[in-house]
Design a protein around this motif. Structure first.
Motif, mmCIF file in Angstrom:
data_model
loop_
_atom_site.group_PDB
_atom_site.id
_atom_site.type_symbol
_atom_site.label_atom_id
_atom_site.label_comp_id
_atom_site.label_asym_id
_atom_site.label_seq_id
_atom_site.Cartn_x
_atom_site.Cartn_y
_atom_site.Cartn_z
ATOM 1 N N SER A 20 7.894 -5.838 8.903
ATOM 2 C CA SER A 20 7.847 -5.280 7.543
ATOM 3 C C SER A 20 7.041 -6.240 6.673
ATOM 4 O O SER A 20 6.751 -7.368 7.096
ATOM 5 C CB SER A 20 9.263 -5.124 6.962
ATOM 6 N N GLY A 21 6.754 -5.805 5.464
ATOM 7 C CA GLY A 21 6.058 -6.694 4.525
ATOM 8 C C GLY A 21 6.938 -7.888 4.199
ATOM 9 O O GLY A 21 6.467 -9.027 4.118
ATOM 10 N N LEU A 22 8.248 -7.626 4.027
ATOM 11 C CA LEU A 22 9.168 -8.723 3.711
ATOM 12 C C LEU A 22 9.207 -9.735 4.859
ATOM 13 O O LEU A 22 9.188 -10.943 4.649
ATOM 14 C CB LEU A 22 10.572 -8.184 3.408
ATOM 15 N N LEU B 266 1.997 -3.486 5.132
ATOM 16 C CA LEU B 266 1.241 -2.341 5.662
ATOM 17 C C LEU B 266 1.973 -1.035 5.393
ATOM 18 O O LEU B 266 1.412 0.046 5.523
ATOM 19 C CB LEU B 266 1.030 -2.513 7.167
ATOM 20 N N SER B 267 3.267 -1.160 5.020
ATOM 21 C CA SER B 267 4.086 0.029 4.726
ATOM 22 C C SER B 267 3.531 0.816 3.544
ATOM 23 O O SER B 267 3.867 1.982 3.369
ATOM 24 C CB SER B 267 5.518 -0.381 4.367
ATOM 25 N N LYS B 268 2.723 0.160 2.706
ATOM 26 C CA LYS B 268 2.250 0.800 1.474
ATOM 27 C C LYS B 268 0.942 1.561 1.731
ATOM 28 O O LYS B 268 0.955 2.519 2.471
ATOM 29 C CB LYS B 268 2.075 -0.258 0.375
ATOM 30 N N MET C 191 -1.100 -15.532 -0.684
ATOM 31 C CA MET C 191 -0.932 -14.481 -1.702
ATOM 32 C C MET C 191 -0.511 -13.159 -1.066
ATOM 33 O O MET C 191 -1.027 -12.778 -0.015
ATOM 34 C CB MET C 191 -2.236 -14.273 -2.477
ATOM 35 N N ASP C 192 0.419 -12.488 -1.726
ATOM 36 C CA ASP C 192 0.770 -11.121 -1.370
ATOM 37 C C ASP C 192 -0.310 -10.234 -1.981
ATOM 38 O O ASP C 192 -0.432 -10.118 -3.194
ATOM 39 C CB ASP C 192 2.161 -10.797 -1.958
ATOM 40 N N ASN C 193 -1.110 -9.626 -1.117
ATOM 41 C CA ASN C 193 -2.291 -8.856 -1.547
ATOM 42 C C ASN C 193 -2.053 -7.349 -1.407
ATOM 43 O O ASN C 193 -2.985 -6.567 -1.254
ATOM 44 C CB ASN C 193 -3.491 -9.289 -0.677
HETATM 45 C C1 PLP Z 1 4.427 -6.439 -3.508
HETATM 46 C C2 PLP Z 1 5.287 -6.168 -2.321
HETATM 47 N N1 PLP Z 1 5.223 -6.998 -1.274
HETATM 48 C C3 PLP Z 1 5.986 -6.822 -0.188
HETATM 49 C C4 PLP Z 1 6.858 -5.769 -0.100
HETATM 50 C C5 PLP Z 1 7.716 -5.614 1.109
HETATM 51 O O1 PLP Z 1 7.161 -4.673 1.955
HETATM 52 P P1 PLP Z 1 8.051 -3.892 3.032
HETATM 53 O O2 PLP Z 1 8.693 -2.758 2.301
HETATM 54 O O3 PLP Z 1 7.037 -3.484 4.038
HETATM 55 O O4 PLP Z 1 9.027 -4.864 3.565
HETATM 56 C C6 PLP Z 1 6.961 -4.863 -1.162
HETATM 57 C C7 PLP Z 1 7.877 -3.712 -1.070
HETATM 58 O O5 PLP Z 1 8.076 -2.952 -1.963
HETATM 59 C C8 PLP Z 1 6.162 -5.073 -2.302
HETATM 60 O O6 PLP Z 1 6.228 -4.266 -3.359
#
Ligand code: PLP
Length: 388
Positions: free
Chosen positions: A85-87, A206-208, A182-184
């Protein structure tokens, strides 16, 4: 051969060595833990670490490797790895690059679960985090300690969209040998090139926008040459696993990313421009609008905007009144995450640890999807009329 053995024979037709194996537009998806070796000699080769191809399910199947390569190229980085996941991408970046005794600087507008991880989990490993103002630049120097190992930015940040002066921060960090990440996710690698701004690591949920259909959870970490070895070693030792079928969805999404993102951008700008003039709305928070406090930095460091922005009200409304506005909307789903084709809304107060322009205000965050923007505008105007 007895019946039980007969049913366990390999039933699929392995054509990987055929003269003309079928070539489809999209790649085949692998599902498996065990990878079969052709013979004992090959198994021995795998044991010695001499096989380039996957030797186990956690060894990154071909679709995952294709997604890594696509992300690495798009970001102009040296190496990418995929996380569940992104997290998870955020968390593992911190774990891969920090050790006990290190100090992390994290912007206060970062994705909240990432902040919680830094504050609640990292101290267990002897890693301390300081939250710093969201619209920071060279003043970051005041927060740097002798043991500061990593600076984690998110620009524009979650829900309030402050932008950091990235080149000013990376110039300072490079001098002090501090890693910058950086979170891009908001801009995607299409509209922001972190490595050109001097960053060492780019993180992407990548979920977004990349996957784009709200049906998969994945993240990517891309690093420059200097840090490629650390990420690669970390990933191998942790035996991270992401299903090939999910990587397939993200890879498929990439094919339409540029087209979708352009539409998200145009529609969001149309909706935002309309909301600016609404009598009930105080501030529309969108980095591409001239009223945004860091609009100049946006124009300098980003080549486009995406479909996520927010607004605040002039008045304070009760939960009940706010609910009347929100529940009237027909085209906005109520739910977390963003970047998909469906328009979504979240509402809430910001919990900032540092001073914020929006403290105490309710932030209405809109994910502008791929519906016709005129329908979205009408929907919002109808909803807002309930407030009068
Ligand atoms: C800016 C940002 N980074 C990371 C994440 C986490 O992504 P994921 O939902 O894939 O864990 C989110 C989720 O909403 C987000 O808004």
């Amino acid at each position: 051969m007895k019946k039980a053995t007969e049913t366990i024979q390999q039933h699929w037709h392995d054509d990987s060595h055929a003269a003309h194996p079928p070539v489809t537009v999209n790649p085949p998806v692998y599902r498996g833990s065990t990878v079969l070796f052709r013979d004992y000699a090959e198994m021995c080769k795998a044991g010695r670490g001499e096989l380039q191809s996957p030797v186990y399910g956690t060894d990154r199947f071909p679709v995952q490797r294709s997604l890594e390569e696509a992300m690495q190229k798009l970001e102009n980085g040296a190496l990418s790895r995929i996380f569940s996941s992104g997290l998870s991408a955020i968390q593992n970046t911190l774990l891969a690059f920090c050790k006990s005794g290190d100090h992390v600087l994290l912007v206060d507008n970062a994705y909240q679960p990432g902040i919680s991880f830094c504050k609640r989990i990292l101290p267990k490993f002897g890693i301390e985090t300081t939250l710093i103002p969201s619209a920071i630049g060279a003043e970051i120097e005041d927060y740097i300690q002798g043991n500061t190992r990593l600076i984690l930015l998110e620009s524009p940040g979650s829900n309030t969209f402050e932008i950091q002066d990235i080149p000013a921060i990376t110039a300072l960090a490079t001098k002090r040998n501090i890693i910058t990440a950086m979170d891009n996710t908001w801009a995607t690698p299409l509209y922001c090139k972190p490595f050109e701004l001097g960053l060492d690591i780019s993180i992407q949920s990548l979920s977004k926008y990349i996957a784009g259909y709200s049906d998969v959870l994945l993240g990517a970490v891309t690093v420059n040459k200097k840090y490629a070895h650390i990420l690669s070693q970390y990933y191998r030792n942790m035996e991270m696993y992401t299903p090939d079928s999910d990587c397939y969805l993200a890879l498929r999404g990439l094919n339409t990313l540029a087209t979708r993102l352009r539409q998200h951008e145009q529609s969001a700008l149309q909706v935002a421009s309309q909301l600016i003039n609404h009598a009930r709305i105080d501030t529309v928070i969108h980095p591409a609008l001239p009223n945004h406090p860091q609009h100049k930095l946006f124009l300098r460091d980003f080549s486009g905007s995406s479909g996520l922005f927010a607004f605040t009200f002039k008045e304070k409304y009760s939960t009940k009144t706010l609910g009347m506005f929100i529940d009237t909307l027909e085209h906005f789903g109520l739910g977390y995450s963003w970047g998909g084709y469906k328009s979504l809304l979240t509402a809430g107060k910001q919990q900032r640890h540092t001073t914020s322009l929006y403290s105490g205000k309710t932030i209405i965050r809109l994910n502008i999807g791929l519906e016709d923007p005129q329908d979205l505008i009408q929907d919002l105007e109808r909803g807002l009329s309930v407030l009068s």
